[in-house]
Design an enzyme around this catalytic site. Sequence first.
Site, PDB file in Angstrom:
ATOM      1  N   PRO A   1      35.840 -10.398  28.198  1.00  0.00           N
ATOM      2  CA  PRO A   1      36.487 -10.117  26.917  1.00  0.00           C
ATOM      3  C   PRO A   1      35.659 -10.686  25.763  1.00  0.00           C
ATOM      4  CG  PRO A   1      37.559 -11.973  27.978  1.00  0.00           C
ATOM      5  CD  PRO A   1      36.418 -11.561  28.871  1.00  0.00           C
TER       6      PRO A   1
ATOM      7  N   TYR B   1      28.250 -24.067  29.352  1.00  0.00           N
ATOM      8  CA  TYR B   1      29.417 -23.226  29.641  1.00  0.00           C
ATOM      9  C   TYR B   1      28.980 -21.828  30.093  1.00  0.00           C
ATOM     10  CZ  TYR B   1      33.761 -20.627  28.747  1.00  0.00           C
ATOM     11  OH  TYR B   1      34.868 -19.827  28.860  1.00  0.00           O
TER      12      TYR B   1
ATOM     13  N   ARG C   1      31.885 -10.700  14.570  1.00  0.00           N
ATOM     14  CA  ARG C   1      32.517 -10.843  15.885  1.00  0.00           C
ATOM     15  C   ARG C   1      33.483  -9.687  16.150  1.00  0.00           C
ATOM     16  NH1 ARG C   1      28.958 -13.840  16.236  1.00  0.00           N
ATOM     17  NH2 ARG C   1      28.911 -16.072  16.713  1.00  0.00           N
TER      18      ARG C   1
END
Length: 325
Positions: free
Chosen positions: A174, A147, A219
């Site tokens: 993002p 990916y 994160r």
Amino acid sequence: MSSHEYKPRVVLVTGGSGLVGKGIEIYLKSVEEQRAPLKETWVFLSSRDADLTSYEQTKAVFDRVKPTHVIHLAAKVGGLFKNMRLKVEMFRDNIAINDNVLRCSYESGVEKVVSCLSTCIFPDKISYPINETQVHLGPPHFSNEGYAYAKRMIDVLNRAYHEEYNCNFTSVIPTNIYGPYDNYHLEDSHVIPGMIHKCYLAKKNGTDLVLMGTGKPLRQFVYSVDLGALLVWTLDNYQELTPLILSVGEKDEVSIAEVANMVAEAMDFKGKIVFDTSKADGQYKKTVENTKLLKLHPEFKFTDMKVAIKESVKFFEENYETARK
């Protein structure tokens, strides 16, 4: 804005029925009056409208819609375990989608394209915080290399189209996105929607909330409606070819365990949260800096994460029967 911006715009949003497309739609509704003078038309394309891995189907969409601008969100996506399991398909399908959308944008004379990348494209071994100059400095994490490499190639193609045909194609990066209209599949979703679904079931069944991994990874999460606002701003204002990071700041980085507590609180879950440490964590952290964004758009304010999680949980509870899962 240059004079051509005042012509009626037709903005095609690929992947428009997904999480980020809905974020754009929710944002546009909130600024309908301010944007009325632009006389713009927004077309939100879903995978039911066309298979973008097919050049013929992609071309047919561009011929029908005749876009002047494109926000390219469409991708074959999944969480950590889907990325590890299906590297070939993640690479092949995303390469095809991106090539077809940019090719048709060029052939149709589209004025500007903003494509959505992902922080997973950054090298695994890298100095923190990450910034926009580091995209190609080493291989991405092995867990999602199919990916990640396909997404990286958008930046390469943007530069190639600019050099060869003077196209105005750019991209944004993002961090982890969450919000209403997400995909809540228990195995193939991203971390927050998967957690929301698991918490819902644990509360309903009176069981522990069991989550994969240690809960320690860090994160930065961005609310889909905030991202929608930033994508529209990018389309209107960002003039550079290089990708732009769209993220909350370093100080807003949270652990997966902290997110689990926020979800549990928003859902009023009183049970025990258990981390299954036999399962993989993925990258420990991938901290990015948003210095460039803040310099270009200093007045932007991100939604408080607890508030946004509450909204996301509320959406799932109210739409449990119809939500993607």
